[in-house]
Design a protein around this motif. Sequence first.
Motif, PDB file in Angstrom:
ATOM      1  N   MET A 346       0.823  -1.223   0.000  1.00 50.20           N
ATOM      2  CA  MET A 346       0.000   0.000   0.000  1.00 50.20           C
ATOM      3  C   MET A 346       0.860   1.278   0.000  1.00 50.20           C
ATOM      4  O   MET A 346       0.390   2.354  -0.325  1.00 50.20           O
ATOM      5  CB  MET A 346      -0.940   0.031   1.217  1.00 50.20           C
ATOM      6  N   LEU A 347       2.140   1.108   0.371  1.00 44.60           N
ATOM      7  CA  LEU A 347       3.030   2.281   0.373  1.00 44.60           C
ATOM      8  C   LEU A 347       3.250   2.827  -1.039  1.00 44.60           C
ATOM      9  O   LEU A 347       3.650   3.977  -1.212  1.00 44.60           O
ATOM     10  CB  LEU A 347       4.394   1.914   0.967  1.00 44.60           C
ATOM     11  N   ALA A 348       2.982   1.993  -2.037  1.00 48.81           N
ATOM     12  CA  ALA A 348       3.176   2.449  -3.423  1.00 48.81           C
ATOM     13  C   ALA A 348       2.020   3.362  -3.870  1.00 48.81           C
ATOM     14  O   ALA A 348       2.109   4.014  -4.910  1.00 48.81           O
ATOM     15  CB  ALA A 348       3.258   1.231  -4.343  1.00 48.81           C
ATOM     16  N   LEU A 349       0.957   3.422  -3.083  1.00 46.80           N
ATOM     17  CA  LEU A 349      -0.190   4.261  -3.479  1.00 46.80           C
ATOM     18  C   LEU A 349       0.151   5.732  -3.342  1.00 46.80           C
ATOM     19  O   LEU A 349       1.019   6.107  -2.560  1.00 46.80           O
ATOM     20  CB  LEU A 349      -1.373   3.995  -2.541  1.00 46.80           C
ATOM     21  N   PRO A 350      -0.624   6.581  -4.039  1.00 44.54           N
ATOM     22  CA  PRO A 350      -0.448   8.015  -3.776  1.00 44.54           C
ATOM     23  C   PRO A 350      -0.791   8.307  -2.319  1.00 44.54           C
ATOM     24  O   PRO A 350      -1.620   7.622  -1.719  1.00 44.54           O
ATOM     25  CB  PRO A 350      -1.498   8.674  -4.689  1.00 44.54           C
ATOM     26  N   GLU A 351      -0.114   9.310  -1.769  1.00 45.72           N
ATOM     27  CA  GLU A 351      -0.454   9.769  -0.410  1.00 45.72           C
ATOM     28  C   GLU A 351      -1.509  10.859  -0.605  1.00 45.72           C
ATOM     29  O   GLU A 351      -1.300  11.809  -1.362  1.00 45.72           O
ATOM     30  CB  GLU A 351       0.819  10.277   0.275  1.00 45.72           C
ATOM     31  N   LEU A 352      -2.649  10.706   0.061  1.00 46.12           N
ATOM     32  CA  LEU A 352      -3.827  11.512  -0.279  1.00 46.12           C
ATOM     33  C   LEU A 352      -3.618  13.031  -0.200  1.00 46.12           C
ATOM     34  O   LEU A 352      -3.987  13.746  -1.139  1.00 46.12           O
ATOM     35  CB  LEU A 352      -5.011  11.105   0.613  1.00 46.12           C
ATOM     36  N   ALA A 353      -3.022  13.522   0.891  1.00 42.54           N
ATOM     37  CA  ALA A 353      -2.884  14.980   1.015  1.00 42.54           C
ATOM     38  C   ALA A 353      -1.976  15.517  -0.096  1.00 42.54           C
ATOM     39  O   ALA A 353      -2.279  16.532  -0.739  1.00 42.54           O
ATOM     40  CB  ALA A 353      -2.331  15.352   2.389  1.00 42.54           C
ATOM     41  N   GLY A 354      -0.882  14.806  -0.343  1.00 42.58           N
ATOM     42  CA  GLY A 354       0.056  15.238  -1.395  1.00 42.58           C
ATOM     43  C   GLY A 354      -0.595  15.165  -2.767  1.00 42.58           C
ATOM     44  O   GLY A 354      -0.437  16.071  -3.605  1.00 42.58           O
ATOM     45  N   SER A 355      -1.337  14.097  -3.030  1.00 40.59           N
ATOM     46  CA  SER A 355      -1.920  13.965  -4.370  1.00 40.59           C
ATOM     47  C   SER A 355      -3.032  14.992  -4.566  1.00 40.59           C
ATOM     48  O   SER A 355      -3.209  15.531  -5.666  1.00 40.59           O
ATOM     49  CB  SER A 355      -2.399  12.534  -4.651  1.00 40.59           C
ATOM     50  N   LEU A 356      -3.732  15.328  -3.490  1.00 39.32           N
ATOM     51  CA  LEU A 356      -4.779  16.350  -3.601  1.00 39.32           C
ATOM     52  C   LEU A 356      -4.154  17.727  -3.873  1.00 39.32           C
ATOM     53  O   LEU A 356      -4.612  18.477  -4.744  1.00 39.32           O
ATOM     54  CB  LEU A 356      -5.612  16.356  -2.309  1.00 39.32           C
ATOM     55  N   ALA A 357      -3.078  18.028  -3.132  1.00 39.63           N
ATOM     56  CA  ALA A 357      -2.423  19.327  -3.336  1.00 39.63           C
ATOM     57  C   ALA A 357      -1.898  19.431  -4.778  1.00 39.63           C
ATOM     58  O   ALA A 357      -2.081  20.458  -5.450  1.00 39.63           O
ATOM     59  CB  ALA A 357      -1.286  19.504  -2.333  1.00 39.63           C
ATOM     60  N   ALA A 358      -1.276  18.360  -5.272  1.00 41.36           N
ATOM     61  CA  ALA A 358      -0.715  18.396  -6.637  1.00 41.36           C
ATOM     62  C   ALA A 358      -1.832  18.544  -7.671  1.00 41.36           C
ATOM     63  O   ALA A 358      -1.694  19.294  -8.656  1.00 41.36           O
ATOM     64  CB  ALA A 358       0.081  17.109  -6.891  1.00 41.36           C
ATOM     65  N   PHE A 359      -2.938  17.883  -7.446  1.00 37.86           N
ATOM     66  CA  PHE A 359      -4.088  17.960  -8.354  1.00 37.86           C
ATOM     67  C   PHE A 359      -4.604  19.408  -8.430  1.00 37.86           C
ATOM     68  O   PHE A 359      -4.888  19.943  -9.518  1.00 37.86           O
ATOM     69  CB  PHE A 359      -5.162  17.003  -7.818  1.00 37.86           C
ATOM     70  N   CYS A 360      -4.697  20.061  -7.263  1.00 44.70           N
ATOM     71  CA  CYS A 360      -5.204  21.438  -7.231  1.00 44.70           C
ATOM     72  C   CYS A 360      -4.233  22.399  -7.934  1.00 44.70           C
ATOM     73  O   CYS A 360      -4.654  23.275  -8.694  1.00 44.70           O
ATOM     74  CB  CYS A 360      -5.428  21.886  -5.785  1.00 44.70           C
ATOM     75  N   VAL A 361      -2.945  22.212  -7.689  1.00 40.08           N
ATOM     76  CA  VAL A 361      -1.948  23.079  -8.343  1.00 40.08           C
ATOM     77  C   VAL A 361      -2.110  22.971  -9.855  1.00 40.08           C
ATOM     78  O   VAL A 361      -2.147  23.978 -10.575  1.00 40.08           O
ATOM     79  CB  VAL A 361      -0.509  22.669  -7.936  1.00 40.08           C
ATOM     80  N   GLU A 362      -2.256  21.752 -10.334  1.00 46.51           N
ATOM     81  CA  GLU A 362      -2.348  21.539 -11.776  1.00 46.51           C
ATOM     82  C   GLU A 362      -3.568  22.268 -12.359  1.00 46.51           C
ATOM     83  O   GLU A 362      -3.458  22.976 -13.363  1.00 46.51           O
ATOM     84  CB  GLU A 362      -2.462  20.032 -12.034  1.00 46.51           C
ATOM     85  N   ILE A 363      -4.704  22.147 -11.705  1.00 53.96           N
ATOM     86  CA  ILE A 363      -5.911  22.795 -12.229  1.00 53.96           C
ATOM     87  C   ILE A 363      -5.780  24.316 -12.146  1.00 53.96           C
ATOM     88  O   ILE A 363      -6.087  25.031 -13.102  1.00 53.96           O
ATOM     89  CB  ILE A 363      -7.178  22.355 -11.465  1.00 53.96           C
TER      90      ILE A 363
END
Length: 367
Positions: A346-363
């Motif tokens: 499960m460590l290979a999964l995205p880490e939720l807070a980081g993936s959410l922040a990156a998603f928002c930056v991109e948009i």
Amino acid sequence: MSYDIFCRVVDNYGDIGVCWRLARQLADTPGAGPLRLWVDELRSFARIEPRLDPGLAAQSLAGVEVRHWAEPLPDTEPHDVVIEAFACDTPASFVARMRQHRSLWINLEYLSAEPWVEQCHALPSLQANGLRKAFFFPGFTSRTGGLLREPGLLEERNRWLAQPELRAGLLRSLGLPSLAVQGLLDGWRQVFLFCYPEAPAEALLRALARDPRPSVVLVPAGVRPGLARHAAAHVHVHEIPFLAQTAFDPLLWGSDLNCVRGEDSLVRAIWAGRPLVWQLYRQEENAHLAKLDAWLEHGPVPDARRGLLRAWNTGTEDFEQELEQALAPDAWRQWQQHAASWARGMLALPELAGSLAAFCVEILQTG
Ligand SMILES: Cc1cn([C@H]2C[C@H](O)[C@@H](COP(=O)(O)OP(=O)(O)O[C@H]3O[C@@H](C)[C@H](O)[C@@H](O)[C@H]3O)O2)c(=O)[nH]c1=O
């Protein structure tokens, strides 16, 4: 990037549990600006965060500005990203101001292992008012937002496990009699029991009573009143205080079997890497059982333990026999190894807070 998070406490502690954990983590993300967490019910929040004063309309904690969400909201300038947790309905007056500020609106959904989550994750949600809104799903695959996991969590767990005196201190601080503390340090089985009222907890005690290894069952206050009456000669049941969320993990790290429920305690039990029994929040038309099956497809338990997980969630007495089989030494070792290696995967999964922040930056950057 600055954030507002809206959280409505529907029931129990999971809504605020997830939002509080996410808020602290986002506030810690490099480049994060101010973060405001709006919560409609501060008493449940204070149960998992004793530093919180439920009488205050605004306070600052762990780098987060906590606001009591009572309508009408004071006239407040929205932040860059507005996270609406679990479709909790951001107040209309605030949405109107979000249009002026051109905030990005995120609908953070509940955790599910069902296959459709991958298709819906990160989809835009068209808004008549012109605001940009998107769905964000936690999940168990790399095509979802992943799971919350603080940086360095597993290292912290391993350091804690390497110092048995920390476990002894924790057990004593829970008010356990010295006999139980000593027994646990000498190898009795530690079982953590955080469940809903329908769970067949008496069947769990009966199965433990047939195992030659003595056990201590730790039940948070209010979770299963009266269960201690069903204790047996070498099955001790102790009600323990409800801990602060920031002190909760070691309870799971030190337990041999973690019975958890809902959403946030499940994720914590995954990172503990020990055998876990998950009780899902009950839904109409048994939708939760379909969710359980979808999760079991991801292989969190050995195939032979699937019946045990189902029996815990349907509340059937089969659970007793299922657990008795699981506690047999070979089966138990297999479950322990399986749990540890699944958690590593499960460590290979995205880490939720980081993936959410990156998603928002991109948009926000692509306008
Ligand atoms: C037992 C205990 C829990 N906790 C925390 C851990 C979690 O953040 C929180 C419990 O949340 P959960 O594990 O998610 O279980 P829950 O049953 O309390 O919450 C549920 O609420 C429903 C409304 C949702 O639909 C469910 O999905 C679920 O989130 O309480 C402590 O901080 N200290 C404690 O001693």
